[in-house]
Design a protein around this motif. Structure first.
Motif, PDB file in Angstrom:
ATOM      1  N   ALA A 231       0.929  -1.093  -0.108  1.00 26.90           N
ATOM      2  CA  ALA A 231       0.054  -0.092   0.221  1.00 26.90           C
ATOM      3  C   ALA A 231       0.872   1.041   0.022  1.00 26.90           C
ATOM      4  CB  ALA A 231      -0.832  -0.017   1.230  1.00 26.90           C
ATOM      5  N   GLN A 232       2.027   1.179   0.537  1.00 27.93           N
ATOM      6  CA  GLN A 232       3.102   2.318   0.776  1.00 27.93           C
ATOM      7  C   GLN A 232       3.460   2.674  -0.429  1.00 27.93           C
ATOM      8  OE1 GLN A 232       5.419   0.912   3.854  1.00 27.93           O
ATOM      9  NE2 GLN A 232       4.710   2.744   5.156  1.00 27.93           N
ATOM     10  N   ARG A 233       3.710   1.679  -1.417  1.00 30.51           N
ATOM     11  CA  ARG A 233       4.366   1.700  -2.702  1.00 30.51           C
ATOM     12  C   ARG A 233       3.394   2.409  -3.672  1.00 30.51           C
ATOM     13  NH1 ARG A 233       7.329  -3.039  -1.059  1.00 30.51           N
ATOM     14  NH2 ARG A 233       5.782  -4.400  -2.123  1.00 30.51           N
ATOM     15  N   ARG A 234       2.235   2.349  -3.536  1.00 33.73           N
ATOM     16  CA  ARG A 234       1.077   2.537  -4.431  1.00 33.73           C
ATOM     17  C   ARG A 234       1.207   4.117  -5.126  1.00 33.73           C
ATOM     18  NH1 ARG A 234      -4.777   0.038  -3.504  1.00 33.73           N
ATOM     19  NH2 ARG A 234      -5.145   1.473  -5.569  1.00 33.73           N
ATOM     20  N   ASN A 235       1.413   4.970  -4.047  1.00 35.08           N
ATOM     21  CA  ASN A 235       1.400   6.583  -4.751  1.00 35.08           C
ATOM     22  C   ASN A 235       2.859   7.131  -4.169  1.00 35.08           C
ATOM     23  OD1 ASN A 235      -1.351   6.665  -5.506  1.00 35.08           O
ATOM     24  ND2 ASN A 235      -1.747   6.571  -3.415  1.00 35.08           N
ATOM     25  N   ALA A 236       3.958   6.137  -3.955  1.00 33.79           N
ATOM     26  CA  ALA A 236       5.205   6.721  -3.471  1.00 33.79           C
ATOM     27  C   ALA A 236       6.068   7.152  -4.775  1.00 33.79           C
ATOM     28  CB  ALA A 236       5.946   5.490  -2.546  1.00 33.79           C
ATOM     29  N   ASN A 237       7.022   7.936  -4.626  1.00 35.78           N
ATOM     30  CA  ASN A 237       8.183   8.031  -5.800  1.00 35.78           C
ATOM     31  C   ASN A 237       8.968   6.954  -5.786  1.00 35.78           C
ATOM     32  OD1 ASN A 237      10.067   8.584  -3.872  1.00 35.78           O
ATOM     33  ND2 ASN A 237       9.638  10.840  -3.709  1.00 35.78           N
ATOM     34  N   LEU A 238       9.988   6.670  -6.552  1.00 33.89           N
ATOM     35  CA  LEU A 238      10.947   5.865  -6.918  1.00 33.89           C
ATOM     36  C   LEU A 238      11.755   5.670  -5.550  1.00 33.89           C
ATOM     37  CD1 LEU A 238      12.209   3.593  -8.430  1.00 33.89           C
ATOM     38  CD2 LEU A 238      13.900   5.294  -9.353  1.00 33.89           C
ATOM     39  N   ARG A 239      12.438   6.642  -4.937  1.00 33.10           N
ATOM     40  CA  ARG A 239      13.304   6.447  -3.782  1.00 33.10           C
ATOM     41  C   ARG A 239      12.549   5.909  -2.380  1.00 33.10           C
ATOM     42  NH1 ARG A 239      16.630  11.690  -2.230  1.00 33.10           N
ATOM     43  NH2 ARG A 239      14.535  12.588  -2.560  1.00 33.10           N
ATOM     44  N   ASN A 240      11.129   6.425  -2.461  1.00 32.15           N
ATOM     45  CA  ASN A 240      10.353   5.882  -1.503  1.00 32.15           C
ATOM     46  C   ASN A 240       9.711   4.578  -1.612  1.00 32.15           C
ATOM     47  OD1 ASN A 240      10.758   8.197   0.506  1.00 32.15           O
ATOM     48  ND2 ASN A 240       8.658   9.096  -0.516  1.00 32.15           N
ATOM     49  N   ARG A 241       9.493   4.251  -2.628  1.00 31.26           N
ATOM     50  CA  ARG A 241       9.266   2.877  -3.006  1.00 31.26           C
ATOM     51  C   ARG A 241      10.334   1.933  -2.715  1.00 31.26           C
ATOM     52  NH1 ARG A 241       7.045   4.920  -7.733  1.00 31.26           N
ATOM     53  NH2 ARG A 241       8.735   3.814  -8.856  1.00 31.26           N
ATOM     54  N   LEU A 242      11.548   2.322  -3.074  1.00 33.67           N
ATOM     55  CA  LEU A 242      12.609   1.537  -2.800  1.00 33.67           C
ATOM     56  C   LEU A 242      12.753   1.172  -1.330  1.00 33.67           C
ATOM     57  CD1 LEU A 242      15.317   2.856  -5.175  1.00 33.67           C
ATOM     58  CD2 LEU A 242      14.425   0.537  -5.236  1.00 33.67           C
ATOM     59  N   ARG A 243      12.570   2.166  -0.384  1.00 32.19           N
ATOM     60  CA  ARG A 243      12.661   2.042   1.068  1.00 32.19           C
ATOM     61  C   ARG A 243      11.767   1.015   1.456  1.00 32.19           C
ATOM     62  NH1 ARG A 243      12.811   8.718   1.251  1.00 32.19           N
ATOM     63  NH2 ARG A 243      15.061   8.915   1.782  1.00 32.19           N
ATOM     64  N   THR A 244      10.817   0.658   0.923  1.00 33.54           N
ATOM     65  CA  THR A 244      10.044  -0.289   1.514  1.00 33.54           C
ATOM     66  C   THR A 244      10.722  -1.627   1.475  1.00 33.54           C
ATOM     67  OG1 THR A 244       8.687  -0.817  -0.266  1.00 33.54           O
ATOM     68  CG2 THR A 244       7.790   0.866   1.048  1.00 33.54           C
TER      69      THR A 244
END
Length: 257
Positions: A231-244
């Motif tokens: 769910a966090q990755r759905r609207n995150a930018n690339l850097r934040n998607r990677l953080r998950t």
């Protein structure tokens, strides 16, 4: 407070108090409405059931998880030992009933015996200075049959696949500049605090499960954090998607017998 840990606990308090100013701007801390809030709320709903409960939220911070518990209809005591964090949370939830904010130490709450049906905490256990004593304290606070819900992770050692994600994040930081609102596990001050903590080398379920059992908890169970990460990755930018993908995160539940 225990004098042996006074300096460390004051450092922890000061660190989180300073972070209160931008805490909700950092990825992974604010919980936006929609799929991400639903994903965080689902384990809470499953744990507590539909009937109103008396819930203690430990280390409530700016009141993001507080909202999720309260919206389900429960009576919430939201505790934190940072006045700055509580000030943000109180402003965010001004005027709400069934909600009490409490300035206190999660390791020694001074709350009455058997006064809560459930205890919930997010990203707290890794910061405990006296985990064995703290788990006994939490057991004391719960009524018979009361439940404990822990959201946490191993913030010290990236997963094998998480190392690649970490390298890509570093590359993005060099290209477009660091995210000034994000203070991850490798920042100098954060790392110094981690090094001084019992779980500074990494918080893993296999480490805390026997401590919880020794405190009296039963029916210890692990649950996947992946629905929240998706769910966090759905609207995150690339850097934040990677953080998950970097660290192992988990959800743990248990009960007082």
């Amino acid at each position: 407070m225990d004098g042996r840990n006074f300096d460390l606990k004051e450092e922890i308090r000061d660190y989180w108090s300073r972070r209160s100013r931008t805490f909700d701007l950092a990825f992974g801390h604010r919980i936006p409405a929609g799929p991400e809030a639903d994903a965080w709320q689902r384990p809470i709903r499953d744990l507590l059931g539909p009937a109103p409960k008396r819930v203690l939220e430990l280390a409530c911070g700016t009141g993001e998880v507080t909202r999720l518990i309260h919206d389900l209809g429960h009576d919430v005591t939201a505790l934190d030992f940072s006045e700055a964090m509580l000030a943000v949370a109180r402003a965010k939830h001004a005027g709400k009933t069934r909600l009490r904010f409490l300035l206190a130490d999660a390791e020694n709450t001074l709350e009455p015996d058997q006064s809560y049906d459930a205890i919930i905490c997010r990203h707290l256990v890794w910061t405990l200075t006296r985990p064995e004593e703290t788990f006994r304290e939490w057991f004391r606070l719960l009524r018979p049959g009361g439940r404990l819900l822990v959201f946490d992770g191993d913030w010290a050692t990236p997963k094998f696949t998480g190392r690649a994600a970490g390298l890509l994040i570093s590359l993005i930081d060099r290209i477009i500049g660091p995210d000034t609102n994000y203070d991850g596990a490798m920042s100098e001050r954060h790392a110094a605090i981690m090094n001084a903590l019992p779980f500074g080398a990494g918080l893993r379920p296999a480490t805390i499960e026997p401590l919880l059992a020794s405190a009296g908890f039963r029916d210890i169970a692990l649950h996947s954090h992946e629905p929240i990460a998706r769910a966090q990755r759905r609207n995150a930018n690339l850097r934040n998607r990677l953080r998950t993908f970097v660290y192992r995160r988990f959800i743990l539940t248990c009960r007082r017998s």
